[in-house]
Design a protein around this motif. Structure first.
Motif, PDB file in Angstrom:
ATOM      1  N   GLU A 184       3.464   5.858  13.757  1.00 29.26           N
ATOM      2  CA  GLU A 184       2.652   4.908  13.005  1.00 29.26           C
ATOM      3  C   GLU A 184       3.149   3.843  12.599  1.00 29.26           C
ATOM      4  O   GLU A 184       3.047   2.538  12.677  1.00 29.26           O
ATOM      5  CB  GLU A 184       1.639   5.684  11.975  1.00 29.26           C
ATOM      6  N   LEU A 185       4.288   3.950  11.707  1.00 27.91           N
ATOM      7  CA  LEU A 185       4.798   2.849  11.044  1.00 27.91           C
ATOM      8  C   LEU A 185       5.645   1.867  12.272  1.00 27.91           C
ATOM      9  O   LEU A 185       5.796   0.594  11.936  1.00 27.91           O
ATOM     10  CB  LEU A 185       5.976   3.246   9.969  1.00 27.91           C
ATOM     11  N   LEU A 186       6.106   2.506  13.118  1.00 25.56           N
ATOM     12  CA  LEU A 186       6.982   1.965  13.998  1.00 25.56           C
ATOM     13  C   LEU A 186       5.889   0.939  15.018  1.00 25.56           C
ATOM     14  O   LEU A 186       6.086  -0.287  15.196  1.00 25.56           O
ATOM     15  CB  LEU A 186       7.542   2.617  15.162  1.00 25.56           C
ATOM     16  N   ALA A 187       4.799   1.277  15.094  1.00 23.41           N
ATOM     17  CA  ALA A 187       3.691   0.436  15.816  1.00 23.41           C
ATOM     18  C   ALA A 187       3.555  -0.628  14.838  1.00 23.41           C
ATOM     19  O   ALA A 187       3.194  -1.720  15.555  1.00 23.41           O
ATOM     20  CB  ALA A 187       2.652   1.262  15.864  1.00 23.41           C
ATOM     21  N   LYS A 188       3.329  -0.752  13.691  1.00 23.45           N
ATOM     22  CA  LYS A 188       3.111  -1.529  12.851  1.00 23.45           C
ATOM     23  C   LYS A 188       4.037  -2.731  12.792  1.00 23.45           C
ATOM     24  O   LYS A 188       4.042  -4.256  12.774  1.00 23.45           O
ATOM     25  CB  LYS A 188       2.904  -1.307  11.372  1.00 23.45           C
ATOM     26  N   VAL A 199       5.579  -3.823   5.236  1.00 27.48           N
ATOM     27  CA  VAL A 199       5.244  -2.288   5.416  1.00 27.48           C
ATOM     28  C   VAL A 199       5.966  -1.745   4.176  1.00 27.48           C
ATOM     29  O   VAL A 199       7.158  -1.555   4.243  1.00 27.48           O
ATOM     30  CB  VAL A 199       5.738  -1.829   6.753  1.00 27.48           C
ATOM     31  N   SER A 200       5.076  -0.942   3.137  1.00 28.19           N
ATOM     32  CA  SER A 200       5.707  -0.510   2.145  1.00 28.19           C
ATOM     33  C   SER A 200       5.520   1.192   2.247  1.00 28.19           C
ATOM     34  O   SER A 200       4.421   1.756   2.582  1.00 28.19           O
ATOM     35  CB  SER A 200       4.777  -0.753   0.998  1.00 28.19           C
ATOM     36  N   LEU A 216      13.574   3.975  11.176  1.00 31.01           N
ATOM     37  CA  LEU A 216      12.877   2.911  11.814  1.00 31.01           C
ATOM     38  C   LEU A 216      13.906   1.834  12.016  1.00 31.01           C
ATOM     39  O   LEU A 216      13.770   0.942  13.197  1.00 31.01           O
ATOM     40  CB  LEU A 216      11.874   2.178  10.948  1.00 31.01           C
ATOM     41  N   TYR A 217      14.800   1.372  10.977  1.00 34.13           N
ATOM     42  CA  TYR A 217      15.805   0.231  11.366  1.00 34.13           C
ATOM     43  C   TYR A 217      16.610   0.473  12.452  1.00 34.13           C
ATOM     44  O   TYR A 217      16.998  -0.559  12.878  1.00 34.13           O
ATOM     45  CB  TYR A 217      16.466   0.367   9.789  1.00 34.13           C
ATOM     46  N   LEU A 325       2.333  -5.681  -3.766  1.00 38.59           N
ATOM     47  CA  LEU A 325       3.507  -6.668  -3.480  1.00 38.59           C
ATOM     48  C   LEU A 325       3.286  -7.796  -2.814  1.00 38.59           C
ATOM     49  O   LEU A 325       3.818  -8.945  -3.312  1.00 38.59           O
ATOM     50  CB  LEU A 325       4.577  -5.854  -2.734  1.00 38.59           C
ATOM     51  N   ASP A 326       2.192  -8.092  -2.003  1.00 33.33           N
ATOM     52  CA  ASP A 326       1.909  -9.319  -1.286  1.00 33.33           C
ATOM     53  C   ASP A 326       0.646  -9.289  -0.761  1.00 33.33           C
ATOM     54  O   ASP A 326       0.018  -8.152  -0.543  1.00 33.33           O
ATOM     55  CB  ASP A 326       3.014  -9.235  -0.122  1.00 33.33           C
ATOM     56  N   GLU A 327       0.208 -10.391  -0.356  1.00 36.57           N
ATOM     57  CA  GLU A 327      -1.316 -10.313   0.198  1.00 36.57           C
ATOM     58  C   GLU A 327      -1.406  -9.668   1.574  1.00 36.57           C
ATOM     59  O   GLU A 327      -2.374  -9.299   1.971  1.00 36.57           O
ATOM     60  CB  GLU A 327      -1.809 -11.674   0.355  1.00 36.57           C
ATOM     61  N   ARG A 328      -0.197  -9.692   2.406  1.00 41.62           N
ATOM     62  CA  ARG A 328      -0.073  -9.051   3.534  1.00 41.62           C
ATOM     63  C   ARG A 328       0.911  -7.909   3.643  1.00 41.62           C
ATOM     64  O   ARG A 328       2.033  -8.136   3.714  1.00 41.62           O
ATOM     65  CB  ARG A 328       0.351 -10.165   4.889  1.00 41.62           C
ATOM     66  N   ILE A 329       0.234  -6.677   3.356  1.00 41.17           N
ATOM     67  CA  ILE A 329       0.834  -5.699   2.803  1.00 41.17           C
ATOM     68  C   ILE A 329       0.059  -4.360   3.465  1.00 41.17           C
ATOM     69  O   ILE A 329      -0.905  -4.334   3.495  1.00 41.17           O
ATOM     70  CB  ILE A 329       1.183  -5.379   1.633  1.00 41.17           C
ATOM     71  N   HIS A 330       0.847  -3.603   4.191  1.00 43.45           N
ATOM     72  CA  HIS A 330       0.667  -1.927   4.745  1.00 43.45           C
ATOM     73  C   HIS A 330       0.971  -0.985   3.963  1.00 43.45           C
ATOM     74  O   HIS A 330       2.286  -0.672   4.573  1.00 43.45           O
ATOM     75  CB  HIS A 330       0.563  -2.330   6.284  1.00 43.45           C
TER      76      HIS A 330
END
Length: 879
Positions: A184-188, A199-200, A216-217, A325-330
């Motif tokens: 799921e995180l990789l897709a984001k 992505v947090s 992921l890294y 943390l930010d306005e664009r955050i998952h």
């Protein structure tokens, strides 16, 4: 560790009796008696060290013996300096520097003819030492100790040797669980959204946030998508300048126009980072964030207008940070492991070296269930049990059951049990990790040299001290008390300590007066009195620190940050420090400069790390440091070594960028193991016959129409790593045949045209594990030649490695190869790979020109690519 110190001093007393007999006169018998009495305690120390962490009386007895051994060692060194303090003229007729920079030791006793030494005071000192030994006699203590044999059993040695290889060449640690989360995180990260977003990943400590971020890294699709990647750990204590500097280094940017990030303030660093990233996609991982301020500071530095899909990953324990943390955050809350995942993780960790049976499986499932899916608890439990005999498992279970909290294992009690379960020689190595700042990247090579310098390691006939120290570190890794962070040429290069384990190390170290950390960022109301612990790290220092009391028992000092102190004040304090802390064994002052004549007074130093901006190393710095084992000169300046380097007869590791035109007598340093990095013109002046212990050699420079010859290397029979980086258009290496004498060579990295590769290279280099060639212009098929190297694990053939049209890899060729990196040339048109070739290959990166017609086999192209940062030209610096 005390056993190592005492053993060293006993041996040194023996050498002292032989080498200084002419000067000892009537006190020779006293010295011989001192050696005998101190040696009589040796066989009791192993039992004492195993018991000391559970008994305060035994701990004090062990500490007193260690101090006694150090004091005897100091006496021997001062005696030798008094006798041999003045130097004769060298061969050129030029007088060597006198020891006037240390007059308080030398001038009052030593006379011109070396005929008289104040033996009365020496005899009195020896009598005092013998009285202290009598007071410390075990028969006069309330405890009883067993006589122990200190030699390691063959089974343990065999296990350690196997552990060295398994940890050194593990390509990637297996990550258990979180498959759905990772997908799921990789897709984001990979979606088509052109705007940068965060992505947090959040959850409690020990849940595996850093593990999944690292997965992921390093994912192959992530490497392909982002042009630039960087990883930085923040933790609770950080400075903006240090953070930006570490991010810049992690991206691996090349500095232009002689810009030096080390000297920039945070504004200039921010502008440099922004300029370097502008127009490029990037992935930044910010690990272990504690507050929103971190991203507010960094946000302006990282370009958002690129609209090329850049991403930021943040890990945090704080849900508020993760969501706002930010306005664009998952945000993504990391779950606990399921029961089946918990068992898989435990099983893989525990049953590698244990024969399973029904009773052990039942006990294991019971204990794993009480971990409640917390990965850190599971792997630490596995680390404990994997080193226990089957009959000891019940004892572990009973201990844990006494400390259950709400039906679950209390993580603090489990971590404490992991420390209690360590063999005595590993405990000081684990406690030592508490000196390093939270979330810091610990350079394993540096850690090895520090453990040796501290006297924690005993040398035995099976391996040298550095190998024994590495075995200890590998064992801590195997027990999951430290984690491998980065690898360099397939070997573990850096490690980290989990916050909870670091807290344990610090708590236990304070309990046993092992180390002290001074950090005003944590507590501005710190006591004005620093405890007299033997080791101290200063994380952040202001002028307030300068007025604090000194510590006459200080043996090791690390300066991490003194940026808020004016340069002149800092220099004055460092000079005062050298006078007050005269018994220092280890001094690492990192980026701070210090006056050479002040450091020269620290005659007991074994490890010295400092920065030098000068084009030459001051002779007075080196003259009196005759016990020095490791000298690390930070900085990129090519420094010239003085001829006085030959006085450092104990030197084992010499690091820096060194150049020069004159004979240096480095060949007199018969204990030297590491020489990095020396200019080729300096190497040409050195007689290599005496460098029988040299294990690692780095050469660099430019050859003007000359041919580099391996004949000078042939004398280095202990050599394991050879790196030769010479730059010139018309440069040729002679044949590799002279390297046949270097039977232990494991790692060979060459840049330059090779005249010829021997057909029997497998006999010339039978133990080679890593090979890299660049601009070698080979005429013979390299695959046919190198597949004979049956131990080869990494093969990196860089730009213009081969000029031929055809390559052939036969069945069963390269039986151990794990990583393959190739840069194909236009001329190469065909590569036949038979079935069965490269049976263990795990990663590959094969580059070919856009107009190339060469067909790469699918099974080689489809493998994940290695992290090229691990295979860059120069290693991680020791800082």
């Amino acid at each position: 560790m005390v056993d190592a110190v005492v053993s060293f001093v006993v041996n040194k007393l023996g050498d002292f009796l032989i080498s200084e007999a002419i000067f000892l006169g009537g006190v020779k018998q006293e010295v011989r008696g001192l050696k005998k009495e101190l040696g009589s305690m040796q066989h009791l120390l192993k039992d004492a060290e195993e018991k000391q962490y559970g008994d305060s009386d035994i701990h004090k007895w062990v500490s007193d013996i260690k101090e006694l051994a150090y004091d005897i060692e100091d006496m021997l060194d001062v005696f030798r300096l008094k006798v041999h303090g003045e130097a004769d003229d060298d061969d050129s007729g030029k007088p060597k520097p006198k020891s006037g920079c240390f007059p308080c030791v030398c001038s009052s006793i030593f006379d011109k003819g070396k005929e008289k030494v104040d033996l009365y005071n020496i005899g009195k000192e020896i009598k005092d030492f013998r009285d202290r030994i009598n007071d410390l006699s075990p028969s006069s203590q309330p405890f009883r100790l067993k006589d122990s044999d200190n030699s390691p059993p063959g089974e343990v040695i065999s296990k350690l040797r196997e552990l060295r290889r398994s940890i050194s060449f593990a390509v990637e640690e297996n990550v258990v669980g979180f498959v759905d989360e990772a997908r799921e995180l990789l897709a984001k990260l990979l979606d088509d959204n052109p705007l940068r977003f965060i992505v947090s990943i959040y959850g409690m400590g020990g849940l595996g946030k850093t593990t999944i971020a690292r997965k992921l890294y390093h994912h192959v699709d992530v490497r392909r998508k982002f042009e630039n990647r960087a990883w930085v750990a923040v933790s609770q204590d950080y400075t903006t300048r240090d953070l930006l500097k570490r991010i810049f280094k992690s991206f691996g940017f090349i500095v232009e126009n002689n810009e030096d990030p080390e000297k920039m303030d945070e504004d200039d660093l921010g502008r440099l980072l922004h300029k370097s990233l502008k127009g490029h996609s990037y992935l930044l991982v910010i690990d272990d964030v504690w507050d929103k301020e971190v991203w507010r500071i960094l946000k302006a530095v990282f370009p958002v207008e690129n609209k090329n899909g850049s991403r930021v990953i943040v890990t945090t324990r704080n849900e508020e940070v993760a969501k706002n943390l930010d306005e664009r955050i998952h945000p993504h809350r990391l779950r606990y492991l399921r029961r089946d995942e918990s068992w898989q993780l435990f099983y893989e960790k525990t049953f590698q070296n244990i024969n399973e049976d029904e009773e052990l499986l039942k006990l294991g499932r019971e204990m794993v269930q009480k971990c409640n899916g917390l990965p850190l608890a599971i792997i630490v439990l596995g680390g404990i049990l994997s080193n226990k005999k089957p009959q000891e498992w019940h004892g572990v279970r009973n201990h844990l059951w006494r400390h259950l909290k709400a039906g679950s294992i209390e993580i603090s009690s489990l971590l404490a049990l992991s420390f209690d379960s360590l063999p005595h020689q590993l405990k000081p190595c684990f406690l030592y990790l508490g000196l390093f700042p939270e979330d810091s990247e610990i350079i394993i090579e540096k850690l090895i040299y520090l453990l040796v310098a501290e006297g924690f390691i005993s040398e035995n006939e099976d391996c040298i001290m550095e190998e024994a120290a590495k075995d200890n570190i590998n064992e801590l890794i195997n027990r999951s008390l430290i984690q491998v962070d980065r690898r360099y040429w397939g070997r573990a290069a850096t490690c980290r300590v989990h916050d909870l384990l670091r807290d344990l190390a610090i708590d236990m170290a304070k309990k046993f007066n092992f180390l002290y950390i001074y950090d005003e960022t944590r507590d501005s109301n710190m006591s004005s009195v620093i405890p007299p612990y033997p080791r101290q790290a200063i994380y952040y220092m202001t002028e307030r620190f300068l007025s604090l009391q000194s510590n006459p028992r200080l043996r090791s000092l690390f300066l991490i940050d003194t940026r808020d102190i004016e340069f002149e004040t800092r220099g004055q304090w460092l000079a005062t420090m050298c006078r007050k802390f005269s018994h220092l064994r280890v001094l690492d002052i990192g980026e701070h400069e210090i006056f050479a004549e002040e450091i020269a007074k620290l005659i007991h130093l074994k490890y010295l790390g400092l920065r030098s901006y000068k084009p030459s190393i001051d002779a007075s710095l080196i003259f009196n440091l005759q016990r020095l084992q490791t000298l690390v000169i930070y900085g990129h300046v090519d420094a010239m070594l003085p001829t006085e380097i030959s006085r450092l007869q104990e030197l084992r590791h010499l690091y820096g960028n060194f150049d020069g035109d004159w004979r240096l007598w480095i060949d007199n340093l018969t204990k030297l193991q590491t020489l990095r990095r020396l200019s080729i013109r300096m190497w040409a002046q050195i007689k290599t016959e005496k460098l029988v212990n040299l294990r690692e050699l780095w050469l660099k420079g430019i050859l003007h129409e000359k041919v580099f010859c391996f004949d000078s290397i042939a004398n280095l029979k202990s050599l394991r790593i050879l790196v030769v980086h010479l730059t010139w258009d018309k440069m040729y290496f002679s044949s590799l045949q002279p390297l046949s004498n270097c039977r232990h060579l494991m790692d060979l990295r060459l840049k330059g045209k090779l005249e010829k590769v021997p057909e029997d290279i497998h006999k010339v280099l039978p133990n080679l594990e890593c090979l890299t060639l660049n601009e070698s212009y080979l005429e013979d098929d390299p695959m046919r030649l190198f597949e004979k190297l049956t131990k080869l694990t990494i093969l990196n053939l860089g730009f213009r490695f081969y000029e031929g049209k055809k390559m052939m890899s036969t069945a069963n060729g390269f039986p151990w190869l794990e990583i393959l990196i190739l840069y194909m040339a236009d001329e190469t048109e065909e590569w036949q790979v038979e079935d069965g070739a490269f049976p263990r290959l795990k990663r590959s990166s094969i580059w070919q020109p856009s107009n190339s017609k060469l067909i790469i086999p699918e099974r080689l192209r489809s493998l994940p690519s290695p992290d090229m940062y691990e295979f860059r030209e120069f290693p991680i610096p020791l800082r």
